[in-house]
Design a protein around this motif. Sequence first.
Motif, mmCIF file in Angstrom:
data_model
loop_
_atom_site.group_PDB
_atom_site.id
_atom_site.type_symbol
_atom_site.label_atom_id
_atom_site.label_comp_id
_atom_site.label_asym_id
_atom_site.label_seq_id
_atom_site.Cartn_x
_atom_site.Cartn_y
_atom_site.Cartn_z
ATOM 1 N N SER A 45 37.827 -32.620 -3.132
ATOM 2 C CA SER A 45 38.238 -33.303 -4.656
ATOM 3 C C SER A 45 39.341 -34.139 -4.651
ATOM 4 O O SER A 45 39.399 -35.055 -5.413
ATOM 5 N N ASN A 46 40.400 -33.832 -3.924
ATOM 6 C CA ASN A 46 41.615 -34.561 -3.928
ATOM 7 C C ASN A 46 41.793 -35.458 -2.928
ATOM 8 O O ASN A 46 42.739 -36.176 -2.781
ATOM 9 N N GLY A 47 40.495 -35.954 -2.242
ATOM 10 C CA GLY A 47 40.712 -36.841 -1.067
ATOM 11 C C GLY A 47 41.147 -36.489 0.001
ATOM 12 O O GLY A 47 41.533 -37.551 0.941
ATOM 13 N N LYS A 48 41.594 -35.467 0.272
ATOM 14 C CA LYS A 48 42.064 -35.142 1.402
ATOM 15 C C LYS A 48 41.253 -34.886 2.734
ATOM 16 O O LYS A 48 41.558 -34.938 3.895
ATOM 17 N N VAL A 49 39.914 -34.792 2.195
ATOM 18 C CA VAL A 49 38.783 -34.366 3.417
ATOM 19 C C VAL A 49 37.745 -35.222 2.891
ATOM 20 O O VAL A 49 37.114 -34.864 1.830
ATOM 21 N N SER A 50 36.810 -35.759 3.901
ATOM 22 C CA SER A 50 35.560 -36.418 3.462
ATOM 23 C C SER A 50 34.480 -35.492 2.992
ATOM 24 O O SER A 50 34.515 -34.275 3.510
ATOM 25 N N GLN A 51 33.500 -35.863 2.284
ATOM 26 C CA GLN A 51 32.408 -34.947 2.149
ATOM 27 C C GLN A 51 31.861 -34.748 3.202
ATOM 28 O O GLN A 51 31.316 -33.379 3.224
ATOM 29 N N ASP A 52 31.629 -35.578 4.196
ATOM 30 C CA ASP A 52 31.052 -35.119 5.287
ATOM 31 C C ASP A 52 31.630 -34.060 6.206
ATOM 32 O O ASP A 52 31.204 -32.839 6.605
ATOM 33 N N ASN A 53 33.123 -34.061 6.251
ATOM 34 C CA ASN A 53 33.685 -33.165 6.777
ATOM 35 C C ASN A 53 33.724 -31.800 6.145
ATOM 36 O O ASN A 53 33.738 -30.647 6.726
ATOM 37 N N ALA A 54 34.017 -31.786 4.769
ATOM 38 C CA ALA A 54 33.829 -30.629 3.928
ATOM 39 C C ALA A 54 32.519 -29.911 4.318
ATOM 40 O O ALA A 54 32.569 -28.790 4.365
ATOM 41 N N TYR A 55 31.591 -30.667 4.059
ATOM 42 C CA TYR A 55 29.979 -30.095 4.472
ATOM 43 C C TYR A 55 29.929 -29.445 5.967
ATOM 44 O O TYR A 55 29.548 -28.329 5.965
ATOM 45 N N LEU A 56 30.543 -30.104 7.225
ATOM 46 C CA LEU A 56 30.611 -29.695 8.243
ATOM 47 C C LEU A 56 31.436 -28.288 8.302
ATOM 48 O O LEU A 56 31.112 -27.256 8.973
ATOM 49 N N GLU A 57 32.443 -28.232 7.626
ATOM 50 C CA GLU A 57 33.347 -27.101 7.756
ATOM 51 C C GLU A 57 32.721 -25.943 7.027
ATOM 52 O O GLU A 57 32.764 -24.963 7.452
ATOM 53 N N ILE A 58 32.313 -26.045 5.864
ATOM 54 C CA ILE A 58 31.496 -25.129 5.224
ATOM 55 C C ILE A 58 30.339 -24.430 5.782
ATOM 56 O O ILE A 58 29.965 -23.364 6.001
ATOM 57 N N ARG A 59 29.602 -25.417 6.579
ATOM 58 C CA ARG A 59 28.426 -25.226 7.305
ATOM 59 C C ARG A 59 28.886 -24.343 8.312
ATOM 60 O O ARG A 59 27.983 -23.192 8.561
#
Length: 86
Positions: A45-59
């Motif tokens: 949300s604060n732009g420190k991680v891309s949506q794609d990377n966030a998705y991959l990490e959560i996955r």
Amino acid sequence: MSNTHSPMESFSQYRGDDWTPERVAFHQNLEMFAERVGLIVGLQSNGKVSQDNAYLEIRQLWKELKGSKGHLIDNKLGKNKGEQTD
């Protein structure tokens, strides 16, 4: 005050009627999953991680949690029922 948790204590009390050490351990893993997902979402949300990377990490965290459930809960249930888990 420290923000670290001992691996031997859960973050909150487990109140299930079916208390076992394995269920308490899984409960702790579930809480850690939720905490880490919240952190990743905040970073995204604060732009420190891309949506794609966030998705991959959560996955990846989800896969770990799912494996934890299989190891701690499902395998134990199978053994208790006399089923083969191999």
